[in-house]
Motif scaffolding. Sequence first.
Motif, PDB file in Angstrom:
ATOM      1  N   LYS A 115      14.159   2.606   3.158  1.00  0.00           N
ATOM      2  CA  LYS A 115      14.292   1.122   2.871  1.00  0.00           C
ATOM      3  C   LYS A 115      13.013   0.425   3.155  1.00  0.00           C
ATOM      4  O   LYS A 115      12.398   0.308   4.288  1.00  0.00           O
ATOM      5  CB  LYS A 115      15.290   0.621   3.681  1.00  0.00           C
ATOM      6  N   VAL A 116      11.867   0.617   2.295  1.00  0.00           N
ATOM      7  CA  VAL A 116      10.546  -0.141   2.395  1.00  0.00           C
ATOM      8  C   VAL A 116      10.200  -0.832   1.103  1.00  0.00           C
ATOM      9  O   VAL A 116      10.986  -0.854   0.116  1.00  0.00           O
ATOM     10  CB  VAL A 116       9.694   1.400   2.550  1.00  0.00           C
ATOM     11  N   GLU A 117       9.102  -1.687   1.304  1.00  0.00           N
ATOM     12  CA  GLU A 117       8.700  -2.259   0.039  1.00  0.00           C
ATOM     13  C   GLU A 117       8.022  -1.452  -0.969  1.00  0.00           C
ATOM     14  O   GLU A 117       7.440  -0.538  -0.454  1.00  0.00           O
ATOM     15  CB  GLU A 117       7.725  -3.402   0.644  1.00  0.00           C
ATOM     16  N   THR A 118       8.388  -1.577  -2.292  1.00  0.00           N
ATOM     17  CA  THR A 118       7.788  -0.834  -3.160  1.00  0.00           C
ATOM     18  C   THR A 118       7.000  -1.525  -4.279  1.00  0.00           C
ATOM     19  O   THR A 118       7.449  -3.000  -4.615  1.00  0.00           O
ATOM     20  CB  THR A 118       8.799   0.078  -3.829  1.00  0.00           C
ATOM     21  N   LEU A 119       5.752  -0.976  -4.716  1.00  0.00           N
ATOM     22  CA  LEU A 119       5.008  -1.637  -5.605  1.00  0.00           C
ATOM     23  C   LEU A 119       5.108  -0.714  -6.720  1.00  0.00           C
ATOM     24  O   LEU A 119       4.496   0.490  -6.661  1.00  0.00           O
ATOM     25  CB  LEU A 119       3.750  -1.996  -5.141  1.00  0.00           C
ATOM     26  N   GLU A 120       5.152  -1.129  -8.029  1.00  0.00           N
ATOM     27  CA  GLU A 120       4.935  -0.382  -9.384  1.00  0.00           C
ATOM     28  C   GLU A 120       3.187  -0.811  -9.664  1.00  0.00           C
ATOM     29  O   GLU A 120       3.180  -1.643 -10.284  1.00  0.00           O
ATOM     30  CB  GLU A 120       5.932  -0.591 -10.338  1.00  0.00           C
ATOM     31  N   ALA A 121       2.213   0.192  -9.458  1.00  0.00           N
ATOM     32  CA  ALA A 121       0.932   0.150  -9.467  1.00  0.00           C
ATOM     33  C   ALA A 121       0.204   1.187  -9.370  1.00  0.00           C
ATOM     34  O   ALA A 121       0.675   2.186  -8.943  1.00  0.00           O
ATOM     35  CB  ALA A 121       0.690  -1.188  -8.349  1.00  0.00           C
TER      36      ALA A 121
END
Length: 255
Positions: A115-121
């Motif tokens: 459960k963490v922040e995710t970034l598609e980059a």
Amino acid sequence: MTKPAHSASPLQTDPQLRRYFANEEERRVTTRRLFDSAASGYDRAENITALGTGPWYRRRALQRCGLSAGMRVLDVAAGTGLVAREAQRIIGHKGTLTALDPSPGMLEQLRKKLKVETLEAYAESIPLPANHVDFVSMGYALRHVGSLEQAFSEYLRVLRPGGRTCIMEITRPRSGFGRLLMRGYIRGVVPVLSRVMRCNPDVSMLWEYYWDTIQAAVEPERVLEAMRKAGFEDVRCMVTLGVFREYVGRKPASV
């Protein structure tokens, strides 16, 4: 997302990789497809490849490179979260972790266990403000980056003054015999075991690509040079078993 211009790299020019793509745009499309397709079976195949030692090694490597409780971490090219999971255990509930990866399939698998922040980059264009994190990690993905210079410049930008980066990578053995053994293991033994263990069949194709990128990977000296050029200090490389490397650098405290 705006895609930055890239300098030429072995990933675009090496003859072994031309069968996969001809330019940076094709590289991004191809690798994203490979990782998306293999995402569901990635963890099991990786466990086979590392003979179950992966979690222990990643955790020790992060600790050696300075990760500690309470830190704010960015894990670049997080994949299914194998490095992120160990980082989260180290930083504890007082720390925060953001996982970045260009593959939505990989991030989908990561979110099933973390459960963490995710970034598609991409590593070369990180959608975070400057001086945002204490620690940047990357596990076995540097050879998939189109521009070392841009990636390291972004790592330096998002790090707080005095922050550190830890880049884990596998490099080809120096000896011809060592390369032969590694090739046989990655392209022969692992795919067979993956089929026996009923892994996603697309994993075999990804592991074949893995070997080709290991063959085409830039020399460690160039990685260290690119880190220094980006502005990192105290740059060094630690080596385990001759092929597992940890590139370490620190953002100057005065920046």
